[in-house]
Scaffold this motif. Structure first.
Motif, short mmCIF file in Angstrom:
data_model
loop_
_atom_site.label_atom_id
_atom_site.label_comp_id
_atom_site.label_asym_id
_atom_site.label_seq_id
_atom_site.Cartn_x
_atom_site.Cartn_y
_atom_site.Cartn_z
N TYR A 1 0.82 -1.20 0.00
CA TYR A 1 0.00 0.00 0.00
C TYR A 1 0.86 1.26 0.00
O TYR A 1 2.03 1.25 0.41
N ARG A 2 0.24 2.35 -0.45
CA ARG A 2 0.85 3.68 -0.50
C ARG A 2 2.14 3.67 -1.33
O ARG A 2 3.07 4.42 -1.07
N HIS A 3 2.16 2.84 -2.35
CA HIS A 3 3.24 2.78 -3.32
C HIS A 3 2.69 3.32 -4.65
O HIS A 3 1.98 2.62 -5.37
N ARG A 4 3.02 4.55 -4.96
CA ARG A 4 2.54 5.19 -6.19
C ARG A 4 3.63 5.08 -7.26
O ARG A 4 4.70 5.66 -7.13
N VAL A 5 3.32 4.34 -8.31
CA VAL A 5 4.30 4.13 -9.38
C VAL A 5 4.44 5.41 -10.19
O VAL A 5 3.46 5.97 -10.67
N VAL A 6 5.68 5.86 -10.36
CA VAL A 6 5.92 7.10 -11.10
C VAL A 6 6.62 6.84 -12.43
O VAL A 6 6.48 7.63 -13.37
N ARG A 7 7.39 5.73 -12.54
CA ARG A 7 8.12 5.48 -13.78
C ARG A 7 8.45 4.00 -13.90
O ARG A 7 8.63 3.31 -12.89
N ALA A 8 8.50 3.55 -15.16
CA ALA A 8 8.93 2.18 -15.43
C ALA A 8 9.85 2.20 -16.64
O ALA A 8 9.53 2.81 -17.66
N ASP A 9 11.00 1.55 -16.53
CA ASP A 9 12.02 1.53 -17.58
C ASP A 9 12.26 0.10 -18.05
O ASP A 9 12.58 -0.77 -17.23
N TRP A 10 12.11 -0.12 -19.36
CA TRP A 10 12.36 -1.44 -19.92
C TRP A 10 13.78 -1.53 -20.45
O TRP A 10 14.28 -0.63 -21.13
N ASP A 11 14.40 -2.67 -20.16
CA ASP A 11 15.76 -2.93 -20.65
C ASP A 11 15.74 -4.23 -21.44
O ASP A 11 15.53 -5.32 -20.88
N PHE B 1 7.27 -9.00 -16.28
CA PHE B 1 6.04 -8.57 -16.95
C PHE B 1 5.34 -7.56 -16.05
O PHE B 1 5.23 -7.77 -14.84
N LEU B 2 4.86 -6.49 -16.68
CA LEU B 2 4.21 -5.40 -15.95
C LEU B 2 2.75 -5.34 -16.38
O LEU B 2 2.45 -5.19 -17.57
N HIS B 3 1.85 -5.46 -15.43
CA HIS B 3 0.40 -5.43 -15.72
C HIS B 3 -0.20 -4.23 -15.00
O HIS B 3 -0.27 -4.20 -13.76
N VAL B 4 -0.64 -3.25 -15.78
CA VAL B 4 -1.17 -2.00 -15.22
C VAL B 4 -2.68 -2.10 -15.09
O VAL B 4 -3.40 -2.19 -16.09
N ALA C 1 15.68 -8.11 -20.41
CA ALA C 1 14.26 -8.45 -20.51
C ALA C 1 13.54 -8.19 -19.19
O ALA C 1 12.78 -9.03 -18.69
N ARG C 2 13.79 -7.00 -18.64
CA ARG C 2 13.16 -6.64 -17.36
C ARG C 2 12.70 -5.20 -17.36
O ARG C 2 13.30 -4.33 -18.00
N TRP C 3 11.64 -4.99 -16.60
CA TRP C 3 11.21 -3.64 -16.24
C TRP C 3 11.82 -3.28 -14.89
O TRP C 3 11.85 -4.12 -13.98
N THR C 4 12.27 -2.05 -14.77
CA THR C 4 12.61 -1.49 -13.46
C THR C 4 11.56 -0.45 -13.13
O THR C 4 11.38 0.53 -13.86
N VAL C 5 10.85 -0.68 -12.05
CA VAL C 5 9.70 0.15 -11.68
C VAL C 5 10.06 1.01 -10.48
O VAL C 5 10.55 0.49 -9.45
N HIS C 6 9.83 2.31 -10.59
CA HIS C 6 10.12 3.26 -9.52
C HIS C 6 8.80 3.69 -8.89
O HIS C 6 7.91 4.18 -9.57
N ALA C 7 8.69 3.52 -7.59
CA ALA C 7 7.46 3.86 -6.88
C ALA C 7 7.78 4.79 -5.70
O ALA C 7 8.76 4.58 -4.98
N HIS C 8 6.94 5.79 -5.53
CA HIS C 8 7.08 6.71 -4.39
C HIS C 8 6.22 6.20 -3.25
O HIS C 8 5.01 5.96 -3.42
N ARG C 9 6.80 6.05 -2.08
CA ARG C 9 6.06 5.63 -0.90
C ARG C 9 5.53 6.87 -0.19
O ARG C 9 6.29 7.66 0.39
N ASP C 10 4.22 7.04 -0.25
CA ASP C 10 3.62 8.22 0.35
C ASP C 10 3.68 8.20 1.87
O ASP C 10 3.55 9.25 2.52
N ASP C 11 3.89 7.03 2.46
CA ASP C 11 3.94 6.96 3.92
C ASP C 11 5.32 7.33 4.46
O ASP C 11 5.44 7.92 5.54
N THR C 12 6.38 7.04 3.71
CA THR C 12 7.74 7.32 4.20
C THR C 12 8.45 8.40 3.39
O THR C 12 9.48 8.92 3.83
N GLY C 13 7.94 8.69 2.19
CA GLY C 13 8.59 9.68 1.34
C GLY C 13 9.73 9.14 0.51
O GLY C 13 10.30 9.87 -0.31
N GLU C 14 10.06 7.88 0.68
CA GLU C 14 11.19 7.31 -0.07
C GLU C 14 10.74 6.78 -1.43
O GLU C 14 9.55 6.55 -1.67
N THR C 15 11.69 6.59 -2.32
CA THR C 15 11.44 5.96 -3.62
C THR C 15 12.01 4.56 -3.59
O THR C 15 13.17 4.34 -3.19
#
Length: 494
Positions: free
Chosen positions: A101-111, A136-139, A115-129
């Motif tokens: 919870y409270r993980h807001r995805v801001v960016r995803a980078d495919w390499d 596989f990424l399913h939105v 053959a992987r996605w790197t997904v960056h999420a901002h944690r609204d509870d702690t402020g960290e990324t």
């Protein structure tokens, strides 16, 4: 910094995301997965919307999951019952233990090299990324902004002494009992709000700029009530679901092929439920054909009942300006109000607002073409769930989730790692969402397009899509399979 890796990362823990995770558990139990949810609770739309009377506008035998029967007493369910159904499904399949919870995805980078996605999420509870990788990424983040609904420019609003609320963010402390309420809008939310508010308000006025089609349906399903006493839950759920799919499909097809006939039938249904002399043509005869926009459903005709007994009224006019104590209309009439509800629609948002990059190149979703209504040309190993506009959202969500599992099994079976949709060979493009609703028209330029024919075409027809997605070829002309190390063509040039 080390990244946690999962086979499948699901963005969103609403109706679609929980369903996608359950399909994975059932069809690909060996796959690891996680769900990232921006809010602090599961349920998506059905946890966010808390306005009075909030309910489904699709029957629960099709809005519910194909794999978990809906056993509630009513076919048109309220928001709390739907929220509980999603929560119980997540618990039953163990999905709730995989939600962050409270993980807001801001960016995803495919390499392509890994053959992987790197997904960056901002944690609204702690402020960290935080970063996670996945194969596989399913939105499943829906297609509208959760943080802000659409409110048009309302002249003179600063002069209004009462309270103004948007249904998307209904304040818990709002007491409308004995107060005069004006609901601005004519869509599904307004049609839901009016009878719910009218139960306690002094009076409710629905102010609409133009009419919508409104259809009264029974809140209980007669076939379900009969079969429930005779068959196991899964059997009667499947039977009623099938019946409702056929009825909904037939109604939509009739509306497109004989709009004049359906228009007359809808008008006749409205006139039967309102007092003699009610101006049906002014208030309930839209300028557009049925299903150019979604039909508004009123269970058991509760909306019409509120109009018929005088607890509510409908006014078709435009706003000149707000005043201190209400709204002055273009006709010169003034509507007194203590509370104004702006049921004026949604703001669309693609991919939950996240940014995508494929091998370092930014993806512009508007320049991509949808493949089977669920993947984007030039974007590998990514699916997005956008439900039907002319039927239950979950019918399409179930198809997409099951198809993702088919893709994953195909990759494993063939030793491939990457599936990349291709653009169609011709240059014909049509809008992805075939509706003329305001919230769609405002955002057409930001949405992916689709082609003229399969597999780049979303049919808006469950039976056709069922054949295509459950029984059609996986390795068709619309996709390319490959292994790690093969760079992808930029999706922005597809």
């Amino acid at each position: 910094m080390a990244c946690e890796h999962v086979d499948v990362l699901i963005v969103g823990a609403g109706l679609s995301g929980v369903g996608a995770a359950c399909h994975l558990r059932r069809r690909c139990p060996e796959k690891t997965y996680a769900l990232l949810e921006a809010r602090d609770a599961l349920g998506g739309t059905w946890d966010l919307f808390r306005y009075p009377g909030v309910r489904s506008d699709s029957d629960m035998f099709t809005l519910g999951y194909s794999f978990r029967p809906w056993t509630g007493p009513t076919s048109i369910a309220d928001g709390g019952a739907i929220r509980a159904y999603i929560r119980d499904t997540a618990r039953e399949y163990g999905v709730d233990r995989h939600i962050r919870y409270r993980h807001r995805v801001v960016r995803a980078d495919w390499d392509s090299a890994t053959a992987r996605w790197t997904v960056h999420a901002h944690r609204d509870d702690t402020g960290e990324t935080v970063r996670l990788t996945c194969g596989f990424l399913h939105v499943c983040a829906g297609y509208y902004r959760y943080d802000a609904g659409h409110t048009p420019d309302l002249p003179g609003l600063d002069r209004f002494a009462g309270r103004v609320v948007h249904p998307q963010h209904w304040p818990a402390d709002l007491d409308h009992a004995g107060r005069r309420v004006v609901v601005i809008g004519s869509g599904a939310t307004a049609v839901t709000l009016v009878p719910a508010l009218a139960a306690r308000a002094a009076h409710v006025t629905m102010l609409q700029r133009s009419p919508s089609y409104v259809l009264a349906l029974r809140s209980r399903d007669a076939l379900a009530d009969t079969l429930r006493r005779r068959l196991p839950a899964r059997a009667y759920h499947a039977a009623v679901r099938g019946k409702n799919v056929l009825v909904t499909t037939a109604t939509y097809q009739l509306s497109r092929r004989a709009p004049g006939l359906v228009r007359r039938l809808l008008r006749r249904g409205v006139a039967r439920r309102l007092p003699a002399g009610f101006d049906v043509d002014r208030h309930f005869s839209p300028r557009y054909d049925p299903w150019d926009q979604r039909l508004c459903i009123t269970p058991d005709g509760d909306f019409f009942a509120a109009l018929a007994d005088g607890r509510a009224s409908v006014v078709t006019d435009t706003i000149d300006t707000f005043t201190a104590h209400g709204i002055r209309l273009a006709s010169g009439e003034e509507l007194p109000a203590d509370v104004v509800v702006t049921a004026t629609g949604l703001n669309l948002r693609v991919l939950g607002g996240m940014a995508l990059r494929v091998d370092g190149v930014e993806v512009d979703p508007a320049r991509t073409v949808a493949y089977k209504g669920m993947m984007l040309s030039g974007v590998p190993n990514l699916a997005l769930t956008i439900g039907y506009t002319n039927a239950s959202w979950t019918l399409k969500a179930d198809l997409v989730a099951a198809y993702v599992c088919r893709l994953l099994r195909h990759l494993d079976r063939t030793g491939q790692q990457i599936v990349t949709p291709r653009p169609p060979p011709d240059d014909e493009r049509v809008p992805l969402i075939d509706l003329r609703s305001g919230y769609v028209l405002r955002s057409l330029d930001a949405l992916p397009r689709q082609g003229r024919k399969a597999p780049w075409r979303l049919h808006q027809n469950y039976l056709r899509d069922l054949l295509l997605m459950r029984h059609g070829r996986i390795d068709d002309e619309g996709v390319r399979f490959s292994r790690a190390g093969s760079p992808e063509r930029s999706p922005t040039r597809a």
